[in-house]
Design an enzyme around this catalytic site. Sequence first.
Site, mmCIF file in Angstrom:
data_model
loop_
_atom_site.group_PDB
_atom_site.id
_atom_site.type_symbol
_atom_site.label_atom_id
_atom_site.label_comp_id
_atom_site.label_asym_id
_atom_site.label_seq_id
_atom_site.Cartn_x
_atom_site.Cartn_y
_atom_site.Cartn_z
ATOM 1 N N HIS A 173 8.415 6.059 -27.271
ATOM 2 C CA HIS A 173 9.674 6.809 -26.648
ATOM 3 C C HIS A 173 10.601 5.496 -27.145
ATOM 4 C CE1 HIS A 173 8.196 3.760 -23.593
ATOM 5 N NE2 HIS A 173 9.450 3.486 -23.123
ATOM 6 N N ASP A 175 14.023 3.772 -24.991
ATOM 7 C CA ASP A 175 14.528 3.618 -23.834
ATOM 8 C C ASP A 175 16.114 4.252 -23.931
ATOM 9 O OD1 ASP A 175 12.144 2.718 -22.977
ATOM 10 O OD2 ASP A 175 12.983 0.408 -22.921
ATOM 11 N N HIS A 230 8.808 2.589 -29.020
ATOM 12 C CA HIS A 230 7.648 1.730 -28.551
ATOM 13 C C HIS A 230 6.747 2.371 -27.830
ATOM 14 C CE1 HIS A 230 11.253 1.307 -25.678
ATOM 15 N NE2 HIS A 230 10.106 0.998 -24.818
ATOM 16 N N ARG A 242 -3.384 -4.907 -16.653
ATOM 17 C CA ARG A 242 -2.180 -5.319 -17.306
ATOM 18 C C ARG A 242 -1.047 -4.827 -16.529
ATOM 19 N NH1 ARG A 242 1.722 -2.803 -21.263
ATOM 20 N NH2 ARG A 242 2.576 -4.588 -21.870
HETATM 21 O O1 LIG Z 1 4.278 -1.270 -20.242
HETATM 22 C C1 LIG Z 1 5.052 -1.765 -21.436
HETATM 23 O O2 LIG Z 1 4.744 -2.571 -22.194
HETATM 24 C C2 LIG Z 1 6.071 -0.731 -22.064
HETATM 25 C C3 LIG Z 1 6.580 0.049 -20.845
HETATM 26 C C4 LIG Z 1 7.959 0.723 -21.507
HETATM 27 O O3 LIG Z 1 8.121 1.127 -22.332
HETATM 28 C C5 LIG Z 1 8.767 1.300 -20.365
HETATM 29 O O4 LIG Z 1 8.651 1.112 -19.363
HETATM 30 O O5 LIG Z 1 9.816 1.858 -20.721
HETATM 31 FE FE LIG Z 2 10.121 1.656 -22.727
#
Ligand SMILES: O=C(O)CCC(=O)C(=O)O
Ligand SMILES: [Fe+2]
Length: 299
Positions: A173, A175, A230, A242
């Site tokens: 996606h 942001d 990403h 994680r």
């Molecule tokens: O956890 C991650 O590395 C990515 C999370 C992400 O892209 C988001 O929360 O928008």
């Molecule tokens: Fe994100």
Amino acid sequence: MVVEVSPPTIDLSGKDESQVQLSKLIVEACEGYGFFKVVNHGVPVQIMRAMEDESFEFFQKPSAEKQRSFGYGNKNIGVSGDKGELEYLLLQTNQISLIDNQSSQFSYRVVVGYVEAARRLACDLLGLMAEGLGLPKYSFSTLLTDPHTDSLFRLNHYPPVSHPSTIDGFGEHSDPQILTLLTSNAVPGLQISLPNALWLPITPDPHAFSVIVGDLLQVMTNGRFMSVRHRAIANTSSTQSRLSMVFFGGPPPETTIACPPQLLKLNKPLYKPFTWAEYKSHTYAHRLGDTRLDHFKLF
Ligand SMILES: O=C(O)CCC(=O)C(=O)O
Ligand SMILES: [Fe+2]
């Protein structure tokens, strides 16, 4: 396909002496990748570790207790049916909702300390970007210092998964907001998409922030900066969970999003103006991986 190259890293320790050079490097990173890492960023390490400790404490609570927390989600990302191998907590950053949310779950002091430090860093970076583009320093950052800023803070927790999976932690996606600051513990997962459609894994660094250009900044630079796609792969790599902690800097809902005229001298605007509230509704009505900006393109 996944590749091994290093994403741009910006060292902010020389911020006061070499602003012009830093601005130039940041603009190049936003144009080329929509992404960079920032080190020596000035957010105190104690604030980052305290927030990480509080987050792990929250995610270790019994499921029923987490389910009762406003903003908690497990496996369902958003409202359009997207799923991922994670649980998360999504908080509005305005103070009232922080108090409501935090009274039983988190130390108010720790969350506010973290969010305010992240917001300051985001504003510093937006200042350097604006100057690098030849705009007044506060052109973008006033949107995050406005009392009605619609910024979010998200904690993502990826427990280790035993079944083989390569991509489904948090699907691909971009942001939607202006700028995202993400940090994680030492477990890998984040990948960014390169212009040639390859995926670049980002080496986790609990001391650094990953900076992600959001859709609104792409519009406000008339496509010069790229809102980078990403994803986070599911956590198959270790027995350790994680954790990513993500600040999304967004403007007040009624802000009209458009490129400043100074950047349009040689080019026509690529997008029709819209408000952040409109864009959010559009986002919620679509799937995580949809290319939402296409709807607002003029050509
Ligand atoms: O956890 C991650 O590395 C990515 C999370 C992400 O892209 C988001 O929360 O928008
Ligand atoms: Fe994100």
